[in-house]
Design an enzyme around this catalytic site. Structure first.
Site, PDB file in Angstrom:
ATOM      1  N   GLY A  52      24.121   9.753 -35.519  1.00 44.54           N
ATOM      2  CA  GLY A  52      23.679   8.401 -35.040  1.00 44.54           C
ATOM      3  C   GLY A  52      22.519   7.600 -35.464  1.00 44.54           C
ATOM      4  N   SER A  53      22.560   6.607 -34.784  1.00 50.12           N
ATOM      5  CA  SER A  53      21.612   5.320 -35.495  1.00 50.12           C
ATOM      6  C   SER A  53      20.061   6.047 -35.560  1.00 50.12           C
ATOM      7  CB  SER A  53      21.643   4.179 -34.219  1.00 50.12           C
ATOM      8  OG  SER A  53      20.575   3.347 -34.651  1.00 50.12           O
TER       9      SER A  53
END
Length: 139
Positions: free
Chosen positions: A66-67
């Site tokens: 993810g981010s």
């Protein structure tokens, strides 16, 4: 060393010492959107840790996903007192490493044995950068 004890060397990316029960998953984990930073609860839908709290656990998972804002989520969890005691990965990537550095959470990867197979939920785990070891006391 006790007969129900396993000791492994690993690469310590963030030094420190922690001892707690293990919470283990074979799935990557996203901290941004996957973990609530105010409660430390996994909220990622259909993740096998969904509903589990990370607070004061030795969190064992293969890698993050993810981010990059996930690093700040880890930091926020530490500030809110709901972070894991330590993190063990198969292979750590920059999101998890940066978050653990910011939060002061001991972080280790590249253990001599696959941590997902060597450590089970509820095992008592000691992460100790001074000795360079992870000790697992089987439940």
């Amino acid at each position: 060393m006790q007969s129900n004890e396993i000791r492994m060397k690993g690469r310590f990316l963030v030094p420190g010492r922690a001892a707690a029960k293990a919470l283990v998953t074979s799935l990557p984990l996203s901290f941004l959107g996957g973990v609530d930073p105010t409660t430390g609860k996994v909220v990622e839908k259909n993740h096998d840790l969904e509903g589990k709290r990370l607070r004061r656990k030795i969190l064992v998972f293969p890698m993050g996903k993810g981010s990059t804002v996930g690093s700040y989520t880890i930091y926020s969890m530490a500030k809110n007192g709901v972070a894991p005691a330590a993190i063990i990965n198969r292979e750590t990537e920059p999101i998890i490493a940066a978050g653990c550095v910011l939060a002061g959470i001991p972080l280790v990867d590249r253990l001599e044995a696959d941590p997902i197979k060597a450590i089970a939920n509820g095992d008592y785990v000691i992460v100790d950068s001074a000795s360079g070891t992870v000790t697992v006391r089987k439940r």
